[in-house]
Design a protein around this motif. Structure first.
Motif, PDB file in Angstrom:
ATOM      1  N   ASP A   1      39.050  74.274  58.616  1.00  0.00           N
ATOM      2  CA  ASP A   1      39.823  75.291  59.329  1.00  0.00           C
ATOM      3  C   ASP A   1      39.926  74.908  60.803  1.00  0.00           C
ATOM      4  OD1 ASP A   1      41.025  77.500  60.400  1.00  0.00           O
ATOM      5  OD2 ASP A   1      39.496  78.935  59.761  1.00  0.00           O
ATOM      6  N   LEU A   2      41.101  74.490  61.233  1.00  0.00           N
ATOM      7  CA  LEU A   2      41.278  74.047  62.607  1.00  0.00           C
ATOM      8  C   LEU A   2      41.350  75.207  63.600  1.00  0.00           C
ATOM      9  CD1 LEU A   2      43.811  71.117  62.106  1.00  0.00           C
ATOM     10  CD2 LEU A   2      41.313  71.053  62.200  1.00  0.00           C
ATOM     11  N   GLU A   3      41.315  76.422  63.093  1.00  0.00           N
ATOM     12  CA  GLU A   3      41.248  77.581  63.975  1.00  0.00           C
ATOM     13  C   GLU A   3      39.799  78.003  64.219  1.00  0.00           C
ATOM     14  OE1 GLU A   3      43.908  78.816  65.586  1.00  0.00           O
ATOM     15  OE2 GLU A   3      44.910  77.116  64.641  1.00  0.00           O
ATOM     16  N   ASP A   4      38.889  77.378  63.489  1.00  0.00           N
ATOM     17  CA  ASP A   4      37.458  77.652  63.640  1.00  0.00           C
ATOM     18  C   ASP A   4      36.878  76.580  64.562  1.00  0.00           C
ATOM     19  OD1 ASP A   4      34.628  77.643  63.325  1.00  0.00           O
ATOM     20  OD2 ASP A   4      34.816  78.617  61.375  1.00  0.00           O
ATOM     21  N   MET A   5      36.535  76.940  65.787  1.00  0.00           N
ATOM     22  CA  MET A   5      36.101  75.960  66.774  1.00  0.00           C
ATOM     23  C   MET A   5      34.854  75.198  66.316  1.00  0.00           C
ATOM     24  SD  MET A   5      36.646  74.334  69.491  1.00  0.00           S
ATOM     25  CE  MET A   5      38.025  75.281  70.141  1.00  0.00           C
TER      26      MET A   5
END
Length: 212
Positions: free
Chosen positions: A6-10
């Motif tokens: 998940d590229l929205e999860d840092m």
């Protein structure tokens, strides 16, 4: 276990960047070139890449490897392939490659590039049926080799996976969903064709004096 990153999860982004640093430093040593672009990525770079990322996680939940790919109308490009040095020689790269190949439909070209002197990567792609089709100079004494193969037709009934097997449908649906999300976040803009290095785009080199 292989699942989307998940590229929205840092946290997941930072874990993948740490893995990327460790993996590509090994490649840099193998080919004698320290300016491989993945070594200079920021957390924003994967989000802007328009690539779908998938990670190989151990039973303990550690990210041991990852692959990214981008699907076009006529071809699937394996953009990045990386395995943590602590998990070399365990078949992880092969499993990630097979997973990414599910996104290609039968008859579609699959391509990938790596440093010509990156012997482990060259052996991996050769083992899985890829053939070298192009070699490109990117810096003095440093070349890239592009490999490709055609996705074979599905196996006949009773000999393995059937056509439109659930695993392949699921894989393609994941990629399609990821692409839609990316288009919503980052509308695509036309860009020039760039050479790829170690399964990675090299935009700066496409304009360099070393381009062939």
């Amino acid at each position: 276990m292989i699942k989307p990153i998940d590229l929205e999860d840092m946290q997941q982004v930072l874990e993948s960047l740490t893995l990327q640093q460790k993996a590509y430093r090994i490649e840099a040593e193998l080919i004698g070139f320290e300016e491989i672009p993945p070594l200079f990525d920021s957390p924003q770079t994967p989000r802007e890449s328009e690539e779908a990322f998938f990670g190989y996680f151990t039973e303990e939940g550690k990210l041991a490897g990852a692959v990214s790919c981008k699907q076009g109308a006529k071809e699937l490009t394996i953009c990045r392939m990386m395995v943590h040095p602590d998990y070399f020689r365990r078949g992880i790269a092969g499993r990630l490659l097979e997973y990414a190949e599910q996104f290609a439909v039968p008859g579609m070209r699959i391509k990938v590039s790596t440093g010509t002197n990156n012997t482990p990567a060259v052996q991996l792609y050769t083992k899985y049926g890829y053939e070298p089709v192009q070699r490109r100079l990117v810096a003095p004494g440093v070349t890239l080799t592009q490999f490709q193969k055609m996705k074979p037709p599905p196996k006949r009934k009773g000999s393995g996976l059937k056509r439109n097997h659930p695993s392949e449908r699921h894989a393609r649906s994941l990629l399609l969903e990821d692409c839609r999300c990316r288009q919503a976040r980052h509308p695509a803009t036309p860009s020039a064709e760039c050479p790829r290095f170690g399964s990675y785009t090299v935009p700066s080199m496409s304009r360099s004096r070393f381009r062939l």
